[in-house]
Design a protein around this motif. Structure first.
Motif, mmCIF file in Angstrom:
data_model
loop_
_atom_site.group_PDB
_atom_site.id
_atom_site.type_symbol
_atom_site.label_atom_id
_atom_site.label_comp_id
_atom_site.label_asym_id
_atom_site.label_seq_id
_atom_site.Cartn_x
_atom_site.Cartn_y
_atom_site.Cartn_z
ATOM 1 N N MET A 529 -25.830 -21.143 -64.975
ATOM 2 C CA MET A 529 -25.368 -20.363 -63.822
ATOM 3 C C MET A 529 -25.214 -18.891 -64.173
ATOM 4 N N ALA A 530 -24.678 -18.628 -65.357
ATOM 5 C CA ALA A 530 -24.491 -17.227 -65.762
ATOM 6 C C ALA A 530 -25.845 -16.536 -65.904
ATOM 7 N N VAL A 531 -26.818 -17.272 -66.453
ATOM 8 C CA VAL A 531 -28.142 -16.665 -66.645
ATOM 9 C C VAL A 531 -28.787 -16.391 -65.286
ATOM 10 N N SER A 532 -28.703 -17.367 -64.351
ATOM 11 C CA SER A 532 -29.349 -17.119 -63.056
ATOM 12 C C SER A 532 -28.581 -16.056 -62.278
ATOM 13 N N GLY A 533 -27.242 -15.990 -62.446
ATOM 14 C CA GLY A 533 -26.468 -14.909 -61.811
ATOM 15 C C GLY A 533 -26.898 -13.557 -62.321
ATOM 16 N N ALA A 534 -27.088 -13.458 -63.647
ATOM 17 C CA ALA A 534 -27.502 -12.175 -64.237
ATOM 18 C C ALA A 534 -28.901 -11.812 -63.752
ATOM 19 N N ALA A 535 -29.771 -12.834 -63.607
ATOM 20 C CA ALA A 535 -31.136 -12.557 -63.154
ATOM 21 C C ALA A 535 -31.111 -12.033 -61.720
ATOM 22 N N GLN A 536 -30.233 -12.646 -60.880
ATOM 23 C CA GLN A 536 -30.149 -12.178 -59.486
ATOM 24 C C GLN A 536 -29.640 -10.746 -59.421
ATOM 25 N N GLU A 537 -28.626 -10.457 -60.253
ATOM 26 C CA GLU A 537 -28.134 -9.064 -60.289
ATOM 27 C C GLU A 537 -29.258 -8.130 -60.675
ATOM 28 N N GLY A 538 -30.059 -8.582 -61.656
ATOM 29 C CA GLY A 538 -31.211 -7.781 -62.107
ATOM 30 C C GLY A 538 -32.181 -7.542 -60.970
ATOM 31 N N ASP A 539 -32.463 -8.618 -60.173
ATOM 32 C CA ASP A 539 -33.380 -8.487 -59.033
ATOM 33 C C ASP A 539 -32.835 -7.483 -58.027
ATOM 34 N N ALA A 540 -31.499 -7.609 -57.765
ATOM 35 C CA ALA A 540 -30.900 -6.721 -56.775
ATOM 36 C C ALA A 540 -31.001 -5.275 -57.230
ATOM 37 N N ALA A 541 -30.868 -5.077 -58.552
ATOM 38 C CA ALA A 541 -30.907 -3.706 -59.068
ATOM 39 C C ALA A 541 -32.337 -3.168 -59.109
ATOM 40 N N HIS A 542 -33.295 -4.098 -59.115
ATOM 41 C CA HIS A 542 -34.671 -3.708 -59.362
ATOM 42 C C HIS A 542 -35.242 -2.676 -58.401
ATOM 43 N N PRO A 543 -35.063 -2.862 -57.038
ATOM 44 C CA PRO A 543 -35.641 -1.891 -56.115
ATOM 45 C C PRO A 543 -35.170 -0.469 -56.411
ATOM 46 N N GLN A 544 -33.862 -0.347 -56.775
ATOM 47 C CA GLN A 544 -33.335 0.995 -57.077
ATOM 48 C C GLN A 544 -34.065 1.592 -58.274
ATOM 49 N N VAL A 545 -34.267 0.742 -59.287
ATOM 50 C CA VAL A 545 -34.911 1.246 -60.500
ATOM 51 C C VAL A 545 -36.332 1.683 -60.176
ATOM 52 N N SER A 546 -37.078 0.794 -59.456
ATOM 53 C CA SER A 546 -38.474 1.131 -59.202
ATOM 54 C C SER A 546 -38.588 2.257 -58.168
ATOM 55 N N GLY A 547 -37.544 2.481 -57.387
ATOM 56 C CA GLY A 547 -37.611 3.519 -56.349
ATOM 57 C C GLY A 547 -37.298 4.910 -56.861
ATOM 58 N N ARG A 548 -36.981 5.032 -58.166
ATOM 59 C CA ARG A 548 -36.596 6.347 -58.669
ATOM 60 C C ARG A 548 -37.708 7.371 -58.558
#
Ligand SMILES: NC(=O)C1=CN([C@@H]2O[C@H](COP(=O)(O)OP(=O)(O)OC[C@H]3O[C@@H](n4cnc5c(N)ncnc54)[C@H](O)[C@@H]3O)[C@@H](O)[C@H]2O)[C@@H](O)CC1
Ligand SMILES: [K+]
Length: 548
Positions: A529-548
């Motif tokens: 659960m912790a790993v999939s939670g961290a992955a989801q957080e990563g996904d959520a953060a991803h658009p911001q990172v790629s949108g820079r």
């Protein structure tokens, strides 16, 4: 993983931050604001802030000004007039708070203080921080007692007053906080010793964007594990297994005096997931062991008149050990020339080995308590795990009459042994109210188990759990400290489940054994659960990172 820094290294980070342009005054401002933010989260109307005479008090004055600006009724309590503060930083922020209209009381009587605290929603403890030593002197000792009597929420600044943030010792009065807002990094005393009871929940305030990097550069004394860190050492999730593919464990343990230790260690290894467990005991106790162990074969070996292993059985024990996926030696074995010989022979075998209890005492005997002077004894290809409690650690690390009395002292002692070996084959699991798994490159702190685990036989259960975990195999010896930390957490969780079943004071080691299987499942689930939670957080953060 969260880094833990010794106090002197926190000060070093503070200095490095000043060199990178963040002044001490700015750090204090940010520290006070972090505290104020935490206090505001509970939407209080009235807040009392107890400020000491050093920079911990300075943080309190900053928080007071911030809360005052936010419309909260704030009252600072100080032992002396703020004009008389000797710390120039604290003097500066106290003057600023007073000029902004923060009201304060100097040296109130105990009754006045009690009345003030009882009318407050939140009490902020900014009396003593990392500069504290000894036991709190008057009037802080009395003030701390009053803080502990209040029903208000208590927020401690950096460290609960009276607790050493380095050692976890609290030799006098100490604040019981609901929350501790700690600056820069976790400190060992907050998560060990009395710190575990005093801190409440810990909120970390890094104070600067450079802090994460500087903390790592300051060489953390240890790292606290998070659930997702264990992904690399989770057992394989497959149905295609037989009893041998889950690993076999040979337990070499017991004596006429302590057959129970051997029985519990073997049961724990089986419950912790070993596919096949064999127990080897002195033949005089084989029958009693067999009556307790229906599923586990018990092999009797020649015994001495005292009912301990005789050296005559050494070759046969080693030959059985060579066939096991992992070997555990020590629980209840007793210390004699014969058991020393058996321990020493097992060190030479080529299988992963856990040495616990009397096997560690045998190591102490072999090395006149200086295992670090005899690295050739423990240098081997296959993993070696030593699981000493603090007295046993003292016996192998050169301080038999003065065992380590804090987490950091235990880590230091364990490092003496591990660094003498110098390879990744060894891990010392330094057991205590906070346990450190010390390898040559890293020291890991698994989440500690409950106080219910402080019961006879608990160490035998951990040793069996450790051997079963080791028997699963290891991709690389570098993962050894992580694997050991994982086993400690399974054991700790089994203790928590056992306390739920039997009550916190009613737990016996056999109750912990009964919960090991469920604890293993729950650990695997929480890691996933912790790993999939961290992955989801990563996904959520991803658009911001790629949108820079
Ligand atoms: N390390 C950091 O990066 C930062 C530290 N800050 C704060 O600064 C604090 C450390 O400040 P200081 O070094 O001034 O130390 P403290 O404020 O913790 O304590 C020093 C004061 O306590 C007194 N004291 C010590 N032992 C005592 C005892 N047994 N009984 C009564 N009084 C005693 C000393 O005489 C001195 O006046 C930290 O805990 C933290 O709150 C923050 O301001 C900002 C950043
Ligand atoms: K404090």
């Amino acid at each position: 993983m969260q880094p833990v820094l010794n106090i002197e290294d926190v000060r070093q980070v503070e200095q490095s931050l000043t060199l990178e342009g963040v002044s001490l005054a700015e750090l204090m401002r940010r520290a006070g604001h972090a505290v104020a933010q935490e206090v505001l989260a509970s939407r209080p109307q009235r807040v009392a802030i107890l400020c000491g005479t050093g920079n911990n008090g300075g943080d309190g004055w900053v928080a007071a000004e911030r809360l005052h600006e936010a419309g909260v009724a704030v009252q600072v309590v100080a032992p002396q007039d703020p004009q008389d503060l000797k710390s120039s930083l604290a003097l500066m922020v106290a003057k600023s708070a007073v000029a902004a209209g923060v009201s304060y009381t100097v040296a109130p009587s105990t009754d006045e203080l009690a009345a003030l605290l009882s009318s407050s929603d939140v009490v902020v403890d900014a009396l003593l921080g990392t500069g504290f030593h000894g036991a709190p002197a008057a009037p802080f000792d009395l003030w701390i007692q009053e803080v502990n009597r209040t029903s208000a929420t208590v927020v401690a600044v950096d460290v609960p007053s009276g607790l050493s943030a380095q050692t976890g010792h609290a030799p006098g009065q100490a604040v019981y906080a609901d929350t501790t807002v700690t600056m820069i990094s976790l400190k060992p005393g907050l998560i060990s010793g009395r710190g575990r009871d005093l801190c409440g929940s810990i909120v970390l305030a890094p104070l600067a964007s450079q802090t994460d990097r500087l903390v790592v550069e300051a060489d953390p004394v240890a790292w606290r594990c998070d659930a997702q860190d264990y992904l690399e050492v989770l057992p394989c999730d497959t149905q295609d297994i037989d009893k041998y593919s889950r690993g076999s464990v040979l337990v070499v343990a017991g004596s006429l005096r302590f057959p129970g230790a051997a029985i519990m260690a073997a049961q724990a290894a089986a419950r912790a997931g070993a596919g096949y467990v064999t127990l080897v005991v002195p033949d005089r106790v084989a029958t009693v062991c067999r009556t307790h162990l229906l599923e586990i074969p018990v092999v009797g070996m020649p015994s001495t008149p005292e009912g301990q292993f005789s050296v005559e059985g050494k070759a046969q024990i080693v030959s059985m050990a060579e066939k096991a996926s992992a070997v555990l030696c020590g629980p209840g074995m007793g210390v004699s020339a014969d058991t020393v010989a058996v321990t020493s022979a097992l060190l030479e075998c080529s299988r992963p080995l856990v040495l616990d209890a009397d096997a560690l005492n045998a190591l102490g005997r072999m090395t006149t308590n200086r295992l670090d002077n005899f690295p050739e004894l423990i240098r081997r290809e296959a993993p070696l795990v030593l699981t000493p409690h603090r007295r046993e650690l003292g016996r192998i690390a050169g301080t038999p009459n003065d065992p380590p009395d804090s987490l950091t002292a235990a880590l230091e002692a364990a490092r003496r042994v591990v660094w003498a070996d110098g390879g990744t084959d060894i891990c010392v699991v330094a057991k205590g109210e906070a346990t450190g798994c010390v390898g040559v490159e890293i020291a890991l702190l698994p989440k500690p188990g409950p106080a219910a685990l402080a019961t006879a036989g608990s160490g035998d259960v951990l040793a069996g759990t450790m051997a079963a975990t080791l028997a699963r195999g290891l991709e690389s010896n570098e993962l050894l400290p992580l694997l050991c930390a994982y086993a400690c957490e399974v054991h700790g969780l089994a203790g928590t489940l056992a306390a739920e079943n039997c009550g916190s004071r009613g737990v016996m080691a056999s109750d912990v054994i009964a919960c090991l299987g469920l604890a293993s499942d729950a650990m695997e689930e929480s890691v996933s659960m912790a790993v999939s939670g961290a992955a989801q957080e990563g996904d959520a953060a991803h658009p911001q990172v790629s949108g820079r």
